[in-house]
Scaffold this motif. Structure first.
Motif: not given
Length: 336
Positions: A289-294
């Protein structure tokens, strides 16, 4: 019924702890017992795996690392110097509760954890970095300092074409116009994990900045965590490694943990745009659901990350006390 906070052993209770980790929506692979053991070994800390129960029902997890240097004792989550993804507290079995019960359960769990930390560790300094945990009021009520941190998150939804259309024009162009015969982006192996970390370390060194993540730690995480928890995406040109991103994957989120630095090679290929695109595209295909670019706290890096049209999300840095010794404070790095 009251909330009981107990400690689990990272060796003998690993299977039970991992089952709780898998049932919580607010965890990532760094919460797993294998990862906690590796963090402790790599940083010279002692792990305390705090778990809250209401009767037999697990309701919360809070892995804490005890660090001692001379007279100074610190409590950290994640471990100091580890460059790990977010940790801090995580909850279980609260989604269906009414707000009053959820508030009470969360507060009692955290107060039990903070009482344990105070009584058993007596830290002069504490620092916790949370992500998917929003109710930090108990920390403020217990005189902790809570400051927001920021990250960018790309929602992996719609078709692949829909996802790409949301990118900036230059990012779309870089992905669409890249000659497919000029490069290969693929998921690599343990050697590639080390290549990615070495490339990041070299970039930090060139900028005169400290970087404590070791290749041994990163490779051990890749080898010991379940398949797919750590994914080394690499870009090769003519069979040669030119860049990579270490991706951490939970049940619904991919995290851009390390890599994606400015390459030091002169090739006519948009290396990082292609890497991030493949990470997102594959995550979409796999139903994440998500891509966290941190991280969204460094303006120069934000300009790159923002071109994928992410949402700005808040996490929290929770601290108490004072280091008093530069040896410790200088080495505990913030997420960039």
């Amino acid at each position: 019924m009251s909330i009981e906070v107990t400690t689990l052993d990272p060796q003998t209770d690993a299977d039970g702890w991992n089952r709780y980790v898998e049932r919580s929506d607010g965890t990532n692979p760094f919460y797993r017992a294998e990862a906690l053991r590796l963090q402790a070994t790599d940083t010279g800390t002692t792990p305390h795996l705090l778990a809250g129960f209401k009767g037999q029902e697990p309701i919360g997890l809070f892995p804490v690392f005890e660090y001692g240097k001379g007279p100074v004792t610190g409590a950290f989550s994640p471990a100091p110097f580890s460059w790990s993804c977010y940790l801090g507290p995580a909850l279980l079995n609260v989604d269906k509760l009414k707000q009053r019960k959820a508030d009470r359960r969360t507060r009692r769990f955290l107060e039990g954890c903070l009482a344990y930390i105070d009584q058993e560790l007596s830290p002069l300094y504490a620092k916790f970095v949370t992500a998917e945990f929003d109710d930090v009021r108990t920390f403020t009520w217990n005189e902790y300092t809570v400051e927001p941190g920021y990250t960018y998150v790309v929602d992996l939804e719609g078709s692949e074409d829909d996802l790409l259309k949301r990118f900036s024009s230059d990012a779309r162009s870089n992905v669409r116009n890249a000659d497919p015969d000029a490069y290969v982006v693929e998921e690599g192996d343990g050697d590639d994990v080390e290549r990615i970390v070495e490339q990041v370390a070299a970039r930090y060194e060139s900028q005169g900045k400290p970087f404590q993540l070791s290749t041994e730690f990163a490779r051990s995480m890749h080898e010991q965590l379940p398949d797919g928890a750590i994914r080394p995406y690499v870009c090769r040109v003519d069979g040669t490694f030119v860049g990579g991103i270490l991706v951490v994957e939970s049940e619904r989120t991919r995290y851009r943990w390390q890599g994606g630095v400015k390459p030091d090679t002169d090739v006519d290929v948009p290396i990082n745009d292609l890497l991030d695109w493949h990470v997102m595209r594959d995550g979409l295909r796999d139903g994440l659901e998500r891509y966290d670019l941190v991280g969204a706290g460094v303006p120069s890096i934000n300009r790159y990350k923002a071109k994928f049209n992410p949402r700005l999300e808040t996490h929290y840095e929770i601290t108490s006390g004072s280091f008093g010794i530069d040896l410790v404070v200088d080495r505990y790095q913030k997420h960039s």
